[in-house]
Every structure is written in C-alpha cells, then in structure tokens.
Design an enzyme around this catalytic site. Structure first.
Site, PDB file in Angstrom:
ATOM      1  N   SER A   1       0.824  -1.217   0.000  1.00 30.75           N
ATOM      2  CA  SER A   1       0.000   0.000   0.000  1.00 30.75           C
ATOM      3  C   SER A   1       0.858   1.266   0.000  1.00 30.75           C
ATOM      4  O   SER A   1       1.813   1.388   0.766  1.00 30.75           O
ATOM      5  CB  SER A   1      -0.908   0.014   1.233  1.00 30.75           C
ATOM      6  OG  SER A   1      -1.546   1.273   1.316  1.00 30.75           O
TER       7      SER A   1
ATOM      8  N   SER B   1      -0.493   4.152   0.705  1.00 30.09           N
ATOM      9  CA  SER B   1      -1.195   5.138   1.544  1.00 30.09           C
ATOM     10  C   SER B   1      -0.316   5.752   2.638  1.00 30.09           C
ATOM     11  O   SER B   1      -0.370   6.971   2.857  1.00 30.09           O
ATOM     12  CB  SER B   1      -2.455   4.518   2.143  1.00 30.09           C
ATOM     13  OG  SER B   1      -3.367   4.250   1.116  1.00 30.09           O
TER      14      SER B   1
ATOM     15  N   LYS C   1     -14.003  -3.466   2.541  1.00 34.86           N
ATOM     16  CA  LYS C   1     -14.822  -2.248   2.446  1.00 34.86           C
ATOM     17  C   LYS C   1     -16.292  -2.495   2.789  1.00 34.86           C
ATOM     18  O   LYS C   1     -16.947  -1.615   3.351  1.00 34.86           O
ATOM     19  CB  LYS C   1     -14.701  -1.643   1.042  1.00 34.86           C
ATOM     20  CG  LYS C   1     -13.315  -1.068   0.766  1.00 34.86           C
ATOM     21  CD  LYS C   1     -13.263  -0.417  -0.596  1.00 34.86           C
ATOM     22  CE  LYS C   1     -11.852   0.037  -0.920  1.00 34.86           C
ATOM     23  NZ  LYS C   1     -11.735   0.703  -2.218  1.00 34.86           N
TER      24      LYS C   1
ATOM     25  N   ASP D   1     -13.745   7.127  -2.867  1.00 34.11           N
ATOM     26  CA  ASP D   1     -13.258   6.610  -4.153  1.00 34.11           C
ATOM     27  C   ASP D   1     -13.867   7.366  -5.339  1.00 34.11           C
ATOM     28  O   ASP D   1     -13.182   7.666  -6.316  1.00 34.11           O
ATOM     29  CB  ASP D   1     -13.573   5.118  -4.285  1.00 34.11           C
ATOM     30  CG  ASP D   1     -12.657   4.272  -3.415  1.00 34.11           C
ATOM     31  OD1 ASP D   1     -11.512   4.700  -3.155  1.00 34.11           O
ATOM     32  OD2 ASP D   1     -13.079   3.167  -2.994  1.00 34.11           O
TER      33      ASP D   1
ATOM     34  N   GLY E   1     -17.178  -4.062 -15.352  1.00 39.38           N
ATOM     35  CA  GLY E   1     -17.283  -4.625 -14.005  1.00 39.38           C
ATOM     36  C   GLY E   1     -18.557  -4.136 -13.322  1.00 39.38           C
ATOM     37  O   GLY E   1     -19.137  -3.112 -13.718  1.00 39.38           O
TER      38      GLY E   1
ATOM     39  N   GLY F   1     -18.795  -4.909  -9.647  1.00 38.74           N
ATOM     40  CA  GLY F   1     -18.522  -5.278  -8.256  1.00 38.74           C
ATOM     41  C   GLY F   1     -18.283  -4.053  -7.396  1.00 38.74           C
ATOM     42  O   GLY F   1     -18.697  -2.932  -7.720  1.00 38.74           O
TER      43      GLY F   1
ATOM     44  N   ASN G   1     -20.401  -6.445 -17.706  1.00 35.39           N
ATOM     45  CA  ASN G   1     -19.818  -7.341 -16.703  1.00 35.39           C
ATOM     46  C   ASN G   1     -19.787  -8.771 -17.223  1.00 35.39           C
ATOM     47  O   ASN G   1     -20.610  -9.164 -18.047  1.00 35.39           O
ATOM     48  CB  ASN G   1     -20.652  -7.260 -15.410  1.00 35.39           C
ATOM     49  CG  ASN G   1     -19.938  -7.881 -14.237  1.00 35.39           C
ATOM     50  OD1 ASN G   1     -18.740  -7.649 -14.045  1.00 35.39           O
ATOM     51  ND2 ASN G   1     -20.630  -8.672 -13.448  1.00 35.39           N
TER      52      ASN G   1
ATOM     53  N   THR H   1     -20.608 -11.401 -15.597  1.00 31.57           N
ATOM     54  CA  THR H   1     -21.930 -11.916 -15.276  1.00 31.57           C
ATOM     55  C   THR H   1     -22.944 -10.838 -15.660  1.00 31.57           C
ATOM     56  O   THR H   1     -23.128  -9.853 -14.942  1.00 31.57           O
ATOM     57  CB  THR H   1     -22.039 -12.213 -13.757  1.00 31.57           C
ATOM     58  OG1 THR H   1     -20.899 -12.989 -13.385  1.00 31.57           O
ATOM     59  CG2 THR H   1     -23.307 -12.961 -13.407  1.00 31.57           C
TER      60      THR H   1
ATOM     61  N   GLY I   1      -4.785   4.168 -12.117  1.00 33.87           N
ATOM     62  CA  GLY I   1      -5.481   4.807 -11.007  1.00 33.87           C
ATOM     63  C   GLY I   1      -4.596   5.452  -9.954  1.00 33.87           C
ATOM     64  O   GLY I   1      -5.076   5.730  -8.850  1.00 33.87           O
TER      65      GLY I   1
END
Ligand code: ATR
Length: 275
Positions: free
Chosen positions: A14, A16, A65, A101, A126, A128, A150, A152, A240
C-alpha cells in the site's frame, strides 16, 4: 500523536502511508499513519482494538470495504449508496464511514486529466465493489450514456436498473450488458474489474478501445488493462495512481480539516515509480 492506518489483506504494497506522510509534511500536521494487516476473518476484532487504542481514523482496502460499511455507527450518503466504506473517522467513541473513491476518480479524471464526462458516452467494465464505489459520482458528471458491462451480465443489468430508477431525471441512458455484448462507441472506458493478467486483454472487443480514453481504477506503471489499451490504439491509457492520491486527499481533509495539494504528491510518486 494522532494515529491513523490503512487496513487490508494484503497490505504490504500500500502506498497510503507514503501519501499521508507527504500530506502531513506539506500541511505541517503531526500524525502517525501505518499499514495494518488484518486477518481475513478478523476485521471487527482488529479495528475495534485499533479504535479503542485511541486511533483517530483509518482507511479500508480490499477485501474489507463492505465489512467496514456494516461496522460503522454512521454512514455518509456516498458510502451508503456504494455499500462500501474506504475511510473511517473515529470521534469520541463514534465511527463514521465515508467513501472517497468516487470523488477521487472524478478529481483525477475530470480535474487533473481534463477528461470531460458531461454529454459523453461512458463504458464501465465490471459491476462489483470497485464500480459501486465510483458509479454515483460518475453519473453526477452527467454523461449522456452509461453502459455497464460485466462478465456476469445479470449483475450489470440489475445495477443498471437500480441506477436508472435512482437517477430517473438525470438524462443519462443507463444499461447493463455482458462483456461480449458491448456495442457502440465510447469516449471513456473505465476498468473496474479485478481481472488480472490473464483476463484483462480480452474483456471486450479491442476495436472498442480505439481512440477512447481508457482508465484503470487499479494503479501501476503498466497494468494489464493500460497495456492492452495502448496496444489497442486508445487515445490515452491512464492508471489509477491519481485516483489513489485524490481519494487519500479527501480522507485527509475529513480527518484533519485541511485539504492537501495533490499535484506535488502525485508528481513525487510518479517520479519514484519511474526510477
Ligand atoms: P472488487 O471489490 O474488486 O470490485 P468484486 O466485488 O469481487 O471485487 O468484483 C470483481 C469484478 O471483477 C466483478 O465485476 C467480476 O465479474 P463477475 O461479477 O462476473 O464476477 C469482475 N471480474 C473478476 N475476474 C474477472 C475476469 N477474469 N474477467 C472478467 N471480469 C472479471
């Protein structure tokens, strides 16, 4: 000294702590910010221990999360809509959950990278947690069309129906499809799948990426998605890292009441990773 952390599993890579240290130095704040590896089955126990030790807040990353969303005493609107919390503010025995986010993505994409979303056609890959965290802020930018694709298909369709109901007066045409059914042309394509090396290169027809701005919610100097986007002739292939810095800045502001300057921190991280 006020104490903060990022909790996740895995957590060793990370960025962060580095970002928050840079923010603290820049704004003249004194604080401690560390990585905390949490056992997969030990979220509640671990964060309660951290909180009872006097911590002021923490960031939450994969895969906690949703658990953080369920754990906090209070939720802000974005975190409630996303069903996920990435920032927790601890204050006098009360925990408040936020999701930064979405604002992180918009600050990077629209403000830093100068990519317009207003009146544009946007394809989101996506359906999710990562997508849920950003889709509300994306819609607030008023694209004309949002297609959620997605693996699915039913999950994308369900999400699209839910969003279309929630934003009924928003003027954006929202639909959900399977990855193999994506048609049309898109100004901006955002990857929010967790498909790794093996999956990303063939998520959708490569010709769809040509001349589009492609953005990966995942960061890395060359992610499988950004690599693929470059090969496919994308107008731009962005990872990102900027979103990471911007979501951290929003968390820092919530905790410390001071908004750090992100450009110099982002420049420092970019410089470090090019070495
Ligand atoms: P996250 O919190 O990272 O978004 P998630 O909620 O498990 O994690 O969602 C992962 C997303 O990546 C989903 O949209 C998933 O598709 P499914 O809903 O069909 O599972 C997508 N995904 C994961 N691996 C993939 C792969 N190899 N190819 C395409 N999509 C993939």
């Amino acid at each position: 000294m006020d104490s903060y952390a990022v909790v996740g599993n895995p957590i060793e890579h990370s960025l962060s702590p580095r970002i928050h240290q840079l923010f603290a130095r820049q704004t003249g704040q004194t604080l401690r910010y560390e990585r905390r590896l949490i056992p997969l089955d030990g979220f509640v126990e671990s964060v309660e221990k951290f909180a009872s030790g006097g911590a002021k807040g923490f960031n939450v990353t994969v895969p906690f999360k949703t658990q953080a969303h369920d754990w906090v005493d209070e939720l802000d609107d974005e975190a409630r809509a996303a069903g996920a919390v990435n920032t927790v503010l601890l204050d006098n025995g009360t925990s408040r959950g936020f999701n930064t986010d979405g604002i992180g993505l918009i600050r990077d994409l629209v403000h830093n990278q100068r990519v317009e979303l207003h009146d544009k056609h946007v394809l989101l890959l996506g359906a999710g947690g990562a997508v849920l965290g950003v889709v509300h802020r994306l819609l607030a930018e008023n694209p004309t069309r949002l297609v959620i694709a997605n693996r699915t298909a039913s999950k994308a369709q369900r999400l699209a129906v839910h969003l279309a109901e929630a934003y009924v007066n928003g003027g954006c045409e929202i639909s959900g499809v399977g990855l193999g059914e994506v048609a049309g042309s898109y100004d901006v394509i955002i990857n929010g799948t967790s498909a790794g090396l093996e999956g990303t290169g063939n998520l959708i027809e490569a010709s769809l990426l040509r001349r589009a701005v492609c953005y990966d919610l995942v960061y890395g100097s060359s992610t499988p998605f950004t690599q693929w986007a470059k090969q496919a002739g994308a107008a731009r292939a962005l990872d990102g890292i900027g979103m990471l810095v911007e979501q951290a800045a929003a968390a820092f502001h919530l905790w410390r009441g001071v908004r750090p300057e992100t450009a110099e921190v982002l420049a420092e991280l970019m410089e470090a990773r090019s070495r």
